[in-house]
Scaffold this motif. Structure first.
Motif, PDB file in Angstrom:
ATOM      1  N   LYS A  42      53.508  38.670   5.117  1.00  9.75           N
ATOM      2  CA  LYS A  42      53.146  37.729   4.053  1.00  9.75           C
ATOM      3  C   LYS A  42      53.567  38.297   2.704  1.00  9.75           C
ATOM      4  CE  LYS A  42      49.383  35.316   4.134  1.00  9.75           C
ATOM      5  NZ  LYS A  42      47.950  34.938   4.078  1.00  9.75           N
ATOM      6  N   GLY A  43      54.775  38.829   2.635  1.00 10.29           N
ATOM      7  CA  GLY A  43      55.284  39.519   1.459  1.00 10.29           C
ATOM      8  C   GLY A  43      55.027  38.774   0.157  1.00 10.29           C
ATOM      9  N   ILE A  44      54.699  39.548  -0.875  1.00 11.50           N
ATOM     10  CA  ILE A  44      54.424  38.988  -2.193  1.00 11.50           C
ATOM     11  C   ILE A  44      55.030  39.897  -3.245  1.00 11.50           C
ATOM     12  CG2 ILE A  44      52.485  39.105  -3.844  1.00 11.50           C
ATOM     13  CD1 ILE A  44      50.969  37.191  -2.175  1.00 11.50           C
ATOM     14  N   ILE A  45      55.485  39.318  -4.347  1.00  6.46           N
ATOM     15  CA  ILE A  45      55.793  40.102  -5.536  1.00  6.46           C
ATOM     16  C   ILE A  45      54.722  39.786  -6.577  1.00  6.46           C
ATOM     17  CG2 ILE A  45      57.436  40.527  -7.402  1.00  6.46           C
ATOM     18  CD1 ILE A  45      59.650  39.690  -5.345  1.00  6.46           C
ATOM     19  N   TYR A  46      53.958  40.800  -6.959  1.00  6.09           N
ATOM     20  CA  TYR A  46      52.937  40.636  -7.989  1.00  6.09           C
ATOM     21  C   TYR A  46      53.593  40.855  -9.350  1.00  6.09           C
ATOM     22  CZ  TYR A  46      49.750  41.483  -4.043  1.00  6.09           C
ATOM     23  OH  TYR A  46      49.092  41.429  -2.833  1.00  6.09           O
ATOM     24  N   ARG A  47      53.606  39.814 -10.197  1.00  8.47           N
ATOM     25  CA  ARG A  47      54.105  39.953 -11.557  1.00  8.47           C
ATOM     26  C   ARG A  47      52.977  40.475 -12.446  1.00  8.47           C
ATOM     27  NH1 ARG A  47      58.568  36.589 -12.155  1.00  8.47           N
ATOM     28  NH2 ARG A  47      59.061  38.090 -13.772  1.00  8.47           N
ATOM     29  N   ASN A  48      53.338  40.948 -13.645  1.00 10.98           N
ATOM     30  CA  ASN A  48      52.333  41.288 -14.666  1.00 10.98           C
ATOM     31  C   ASN A  48      51.286  42.295 -14.164  1.00 10.98           C
ATOM     32  OD1 ASN A  48      53.659  39.223 -16.031  1.00 10.98           O
ATOM     33  ND2 ASN A  48      52.153  37.699 -15.440  1.00 10.98           N
ATOM     34  N   VAL A  49      51.755  43.391 -13.586  1.00  4.50           N
ATOM     35  CA  VAL A  49      50.852  44.461 -13.166  1.00  4.50           C
ATOM     36  C   VAL A  49      50.842  45.528 -14.262  1.00  4.50           C
ATOM     37  CG1 VAL A  49      50.403  46.249 -11.444  1.00  4.50           C
ATOM     38  CG2 VAL A  49      51.358  44.027 -10.736  1.00  4.50           C
ATOM     39  N   LEU A  50      49.649  45.830 -14.772  1.00  2.00           N
ATOM     40  CA  LEU A  50      49.485  46.753 -15.899  1.00  2.00           C
ATOM     41  C   LEU A  50      49.580  48.205 -15.444  1.00  2.00           C
ATOM     42  CD1 LEU A  50      48.614  47.110 -18.930  1.00  2.00           C
ATOM     43  CD2 LEU A  50      46.247  47.148 -18.076  1.00  2.00           C
TER      44      LEU A  50
ATOM     45  N   VAL B  71      58.744  31.483  -3.532  1.00  2.00           N
ATOM     46  CA  VAL B  71      58.116  30.513  -4.432  1.00  2.00           C
ATOM     47  C   VAL B  71      57.443  31.255  -5.581  1.00  2.00           C
ATOM     48  CG1 VAL B  71      56.256  28.814  -4.622  1.00  2.00           C
ATOM     49  CG2 VAL B  71      57.751  28.817  -2.616  1.00  2.00           C
ATOM     50  N   GLU B  72      57.745  30.815  -6.808  1.00  2.00           N
ATOM     51  CA  GLU B  72      57.196  31.508  -7.974  1.00  2.00           C
ATOM     52  C   GLU B  72      56.086  30.692  -8.637  1.00  2.00           C
ATOM     53  OE1 GLU B  72      58.860  34.093 -11.662  1.00  2.00           O
ATOM     54  OE2 GLU B  72      59.913  32.213 -11.294  1.00  2.00           O
ATOM     55  N   ALA B  73      54.965  31.368  -8.913  1.00  2.00           N
ATOM     56  CA  ALA B  73      53.873  30.789  -9.710  1.00  2.00           C
ATOM     57  C   ALA B  73      53.928  31.428 -11.087  1.00  2.00           C
ATOM     58  CB  ALA B  73      52.529  31.081  -9.050  1.00  2.00           C
ATOM     59  N   LEU B  74      54.046  30.596 -12.126  1.00  2.00           N
ATOM     60  CA  LEU B  74      54.214  31.129 -13.484  1.00  2.00           C
ATOM     61  C   LEU B  74      52.881  31.172 -14.241  1.00  2.00           C
ATOM     62  CD1 LEU B  74      57.573  29.385 -14.388  1.00  2.00           C
ATOM     63  CD2 LEU B  74      57.224  31.832 -14.072  1.00  2.00           C
ATOM     64  N   THR B  75      51.843  31.637 -13.579  1.00  2.00           N
ATOM     65  CA  THR B  75      50.541  31.821 -14.216  1.00  2.00           C
ATOM     66  C   THR B  75      50.479  33.206 -14.876  1.00  2.00           C
ATOM     67  OG1 THR B  75      49.764  32.620 -12.100  1.00  2.00           O
ATOM     68  CG2 THR B  75      49.321  30.327 -12.602  1.00  2.00           C
ATOM     69  N   ASP B  76      49.367  33.479 -15.627  1.00  2.00           N
ATOM     70  CA  ASP B  76      49.177  34.824 -16.200  1.00  2.00           C
ATOM     71  C   ASP B  76      49.158  35.876 -15.095  1.00  2.00           C
ATOM     72  OD1 ASP B  76      49.076  33.835 -18.724  1.00  2.00           O
ATOM     73  OD2 ASP B  76      46.887  33.887 -18.901  1.00  2.00           O
ATOM     74  N   LYS B  77      48.553  35.509 -13.971  1.00  2.00           N
ATOM     75  CA  LYS B  77      48.568  36.399 -12.807  1.00  2.00           C
ATOM     76  C   LYS B  77      49.754  36.046 -11.909  1.00  2.00           C
ATOM     77  CE  LYS B  77      44.849  37.798 -10.772  1.00  2.00           C
ATOM     78  NZ  LYS B  77      43.623  37.809  -9.964  1.00  2.00           N
ATOM     79  N   GLY B  78      50.914  35.835 -12.516  1.00  2.00           N
ATOM     80  CA  GLY B  78      52.103  35.370 -11.819  1.00  2.00           C
ATOM     81  C   GLY B  78      52.389  36.109 -10.524  1.00  2.00           C
ATOM     82  N   ILE B  79      52.830  35.354  -9.533  1.00  2.00           N
ATOM     83  CA  ILE B  79      53.149  35.913  -8.216  1.00  2.00           C
ATOM     84  C   ILE B  79      54.406  35.245  -7.691  1.00  2.00           C
ATOM     85  CG2 ILE B  79      52.435  35.469  -5.804  1.00  2.00           C
ATOM     86  CD1 ILE B  79      49.859  36.817  -6.328  1.00  2.00           C
ATOM     87  N   ILE B  80      55.209  36.001  -6.954  1.00  2.00           N
ATOM     88  CA  ILE B  80      56.270  35.396  -6.149  1.00  2.00           C
ATOM     89  C   ILE B  80      55.844  35.521  -4.685  1.00  2.00           C
ATOM     90  CG2 ILE B  80      58.683  35.530  -5.416  1.00  2.00           C
ATOM     91  CD1 ILE B  80      59.235  36.754  -8.263  1.00  2.00           C
TER      92      ILE B  80
END
Lengths: 216, 216
Positions: free
Chosen positions: A172-180, B166-175
């Motif tokens: 269920k691969g995910i890329i987490y954006r916005n990781v501090l 699939v990209e979610a463009l939220t503050d907690k953004g995830i692909i």
């Protein structure tokens, strides 16, 4: 911007981001935070009795921190959780960290925040064996982050406060954006996420992830 | 493969993937699935009484489907959930879909599966107003997927069975990687995820996401 410009722009950003990341040692272990509470001395006294000292159940990966044997009940307008673990030692500030799923069960809507950024956050009742108290503006969903030492930061090519993209290579691969990125001398390398974030990728404690982009 | 080859390889893959996606109409609304149950005629008879017919609480986005007024209790070795919604109409097969968080509460470990792929899946007790039954190998965590019509598929440049990012463009953004494309004549365009997956990105029902890569 037409579609071709958009592609070129995205690819250039991607290349720069990948080049910024230094080679080697890129794997980061996952640490999953279940709902928990931190207490200051005053709240310890109210909930457990004057001068009560926490006892250690087990140490966690961050140096000096431990899961206590002691637990409390947290209650909101729609539900409660019993046996919520205290994370010791006693802190300067009290704080409750829950997942969004927990928030729906409790009937509250906490903001996503870094630790100790509590102004305007949510409130819950906390019930201990010796007393109970309303924790006003003490409840957040913790912002996902990576703890690391200055040496690790140097190795990864990042600095304190950077926002990075983190990839989990599960089915269920995910890329987490916005990781501090949070850098401090006594931090052990760990990617801290809540149970919702872990479950979304089916990650387990100790699974490895990697930084694949730096957004500066 | 050294680090430069790796970068070039990743970038080339990225470019090809972006070029494959057709321009225009790329936004897809999110549909969040809370824990729910589908029942066949036989199980309806056991739980609600012979010949009982579901009543409609509200229609959902997929044509012909509805949330029923009727609910059941589902119970596992570590806990239970009351008032679990039935999704109608009556189906050919019974199936329970829960999140990983729910699975921990119930004390079971269901696989991530597409609908009706139930061999070796988990089991739960189901309690209705007229009877109760052990649902053997009927419990899954639903694999995230996008429903779309053949026209939509053509518009997006994808085919049934494709796996997309699939990209979610939220503050907690995830692909979200590995999202299954499901194409059928009567499918309304919708990105179906469970509550864990939604909460990990703080997505709400009706928020928009977009396909950013096709892995073929």
């Amino acid at each position: 911007m037409d579609i071709k410009d958009e592609i070129i722009d995205a690819v250039v950003k991607d290349v720069i981001s990948r080049i910024r990341i230094k080679e080697g040692g890129r794997a980061i272990p996952v640490g999953i935070s279940n709902r928990h509470i931190h207490l200051n001395r005053e709240d310890m006294d109210i909930l457990f009795g004057k001068g009560y000292e926490l006892t250690i159940k087990n140490h966690v990966n961050q140096p000096g921190q431990f899961a206590a044997n002691e637990t409390v009940c947290i209650a909101g307008p729609k539900g409660c959780f019993e046996r919520v673990r205290i994370l010791g030692p006693v802190r300067r500030y009290s704080q409750i960290e829950i997942s969004r799923t927990d928030a729906f069960t409790l009937g509250i809507n906490p903001p996503v925040r870094d630790s100790n950024d509590l102004k305007g956050s949510e409130s819950l009742c906390v019930i201990g064996p010796a007393g109970m108290k309303v924790f006003e503006e003490k409840v957040i969903c913790a912002q996902r982050h990576i703890h690391m030492s200055p040496d690790d930061a140097d190795r990864f090519g990042v600095i304190n406060g950077d926002m990075v993209d983190v990839e989990a290579l599960t089915d269920k691969g995910i890329i987490y954006r916005n990781v501090l990125i949070r850098v401090a001398e006594n931090f052990a390398l760990e990617f801290h996420i809540d149970t919702d974030e872990a479950n979304a990728a089916d990650l387990k404690n100790g699974d490895m992830v990697r930084i694949i982009g730096i957004n500066r």
